[in-house]
Design a protein around this motif. Structure first.
Motif, PDB file in Angstrom:
ATOM      1  N   ASN A  12       0.822  -1.225   0.000  1.00 19.38           N
ATOM      2  CA  ASN A  12       0.000   0.000   0.000  1.00 19.38           C
ATOM      3  C   ASN A  12       0.850   1.267   0.000  1.00 19.38           C
ATOM      4  O   ASN A  12       0.585   2.224   0.716  1.00 19.38           O
ATOM      5  N   GLY A  13       1.900   1.269  -0.782  1.00 21.59           N
ATOM      6  CA  GLY A  13       2.734   2.451  -0.921  1.00 21.59           C
ATOM      7  C   GLY A  13       3.721   2.655   0.212  1.00 21.59           C
ATOM      8  O   GLY A  13       4.423   3.667   0.246  1.00 21.59           O
ATOM      9  N   LYS A  14       3.792   1.732   1.150  1.00 24.22           N
ATOM     10  CA  LYS A  14       4.726   1.828   2.267  1.00 24.22           C
ATOM     11  C   LYS A  14       5.695   0.648   2.208  1.00 24.22           C
ATOM     12  O   LYS A  14       5.313  -0.468   1.868  1.00 24.22           O
ATOM     13  N   ILE A  15       6.929   0.917   2.551  1.00 26.67           N
ATOM     14  CA  ILE A  15       7.936  -0.134   2.564  1.00 26.67           C
ATOM     15  C   ILE A  15       7.852  -0.873   3.895  1.00 26.67           C
ATOM     16  O   ILE A  15       7.930  -0.283   4.960  1.00 26.67           O
ATOM     17  N   LYS A  16       7.647  -2.174   3.807  1.00 23.72           N
ATOM     18  CA  LYS A  16       7.547  -3.029   4.992  1.00 23.72           C
ATOM     19  C   LYS A  16       8.761  -3.943   5.038  1.00 23.72           C
ATOM     20  O   LYS A  16       9.378  -4.247   4.025  1.00 23.72           O
ATOM     21  N   LYS A  17       9.077  -4.407   6.229  1.00 25.08           N
ATOM     22  CA  LYS A  17      10.242  -5.253   6.415  1.00 25.08           C
ATOM     23  C   LYS A  17       9.861  -6.415   7.324  1.00 25.08           C
ATOM     24  O   LYS A  17       9.242  -6.214   8.366  1.00 25.08           O
ATOM     25  N   ILE A  18      10.233  -7.625   6.896  1.00 20.10           N
ATOM     26  CA  ILE A  18      10.062  -8.794   7.746  1.00 20.10           C
ATOM     27  C   ILE A  18      11.405  -9.506   7.832  1.00 20.10           C
ATOM     28  O   ILE A  18      12.217  -9.441   6.919  1.00 20.10           O
ATOM     29  N   TYR A  19      11.639 -10.153   8.952  1.00 21.51           N
ATOM     30  CA  TYR A  19      12.884 -10.880   9.160  1.00 21.51           C
ATOM     31  C   TYR A  19      12.612 -12.368   8.977  1.00 21.51           C
ATOM     32  O   TYR A  19      11.741 -12.940   9.639  1.00 21.51           O
ATOM     33  N   ILE A  20      13.368 -12.963   8.040  1.00 23.11           N
ATOM     34  CA  ILE A  20      13.160 -14.363   7.689  1.00 23.11           C
ATOM     35  C   ILE A  20      14.501 -15.067   7.589  1.00 23.11           C
ATOM     36  O   ILE A  20      15.561 -14.434   7.646  1.00 23.11           O
ATOM     37  N   THR A  21      14.455 -16.377   7.375  1.00 26.93           N
ATOM     38  CA  THR A  21      15.680 -17.155   7.206  1.00 26.93           C
ATOM     39  C   THR A  21      16.206 -16.992   5.778  1.00 26.93           C
ATOM     40  O   THR A  21      15.480 -16.575   4.881  1.00 26.93           O
TER      41      THR A  21
END
Length: 177
Positions: free
Chosen positions: A100-109
């Motif tokens: 939705n126009g925002k940069i998201k970050k998730i932490y994964i392997t």
């Protein structure tokens, strides 16, 4: 006294007195003289109003039915996301994507990171968080209703232009800054 059979029956039953019957007769005669609507016009207007009301009610019922179907479909998709999301995804590698126009970050392997980049795993929106899903499931969800799958990389090979002077330089998709 009574000019029609209905008035006579009402008088006999005691539901209407003679004064009321005369008043109704006078009102009917006055309506005929002044050109007010006749019974046929009133019945026609009433039938038209009932037809419009019935049509409006049917339209409202269709809208309610569509809203209910959409609501149940959303609930089914959320249930699918909760049941089939990949477990044990927490890791040290940050994967950034746009939602939705925002940069998201998730932490994964690292393994999941490679699978997302390759297009084997997709990211879906699950209420306030995100879920990692197998690609076939993400495709089925996207067919049913769009908006739940945020990231689904494709596995297509890029075509090289013969006139492109930078064709020999490969730009990696998984740069980590």
């Amino acid at each position: 006294m009574a000019k029609n059979a209905l008035q006579a029956q009402l008088l006999k039953a005691g539901l209407v007195d003679t004064k009321k019957a005369q008043q109704i007769n006078k009102q009917n005669q006055h309506a005929k003289r002044t050109g007010e609507q006749t019974d046929a016009e009133v019945k026609q207007a009433l039938a038209e109003a009932q037809r419009k009301k019935l049509q409006k009610d049917q339209q409202l019922n269709l809208e309610k039915q569509r809203a209910l179907e959409e609501k149940t479909l959303k609930a089914n998709i959320i249930q699918m996301l909760k049941q089939h999301r990949l477990k044990e995804t927490d890791g040290d590698i940050a994967y950034q994507f746009v939602d939705n126009g925002k940069i998201k970050k998730i932490y994964i392997t690292q393994k999941l990171y490679d699978q997302i980049v390759a297009g084997h795993v997709a990211i879906g929106r699950l209420e306030d968080s995100y879920a990692l899903l197998p690609r076939p499931l993400a495709d089925r969800i996207n067919e049913k209703m769009t908006g739940f799958i945020v990231v689904a990389n494709t596995k297509s090979e890029k075509q090289m232009d013969e006139d492109d002077p930078y064709a020999a330089y490969v730009i990696p998709d998984d740069l980590i800054w």
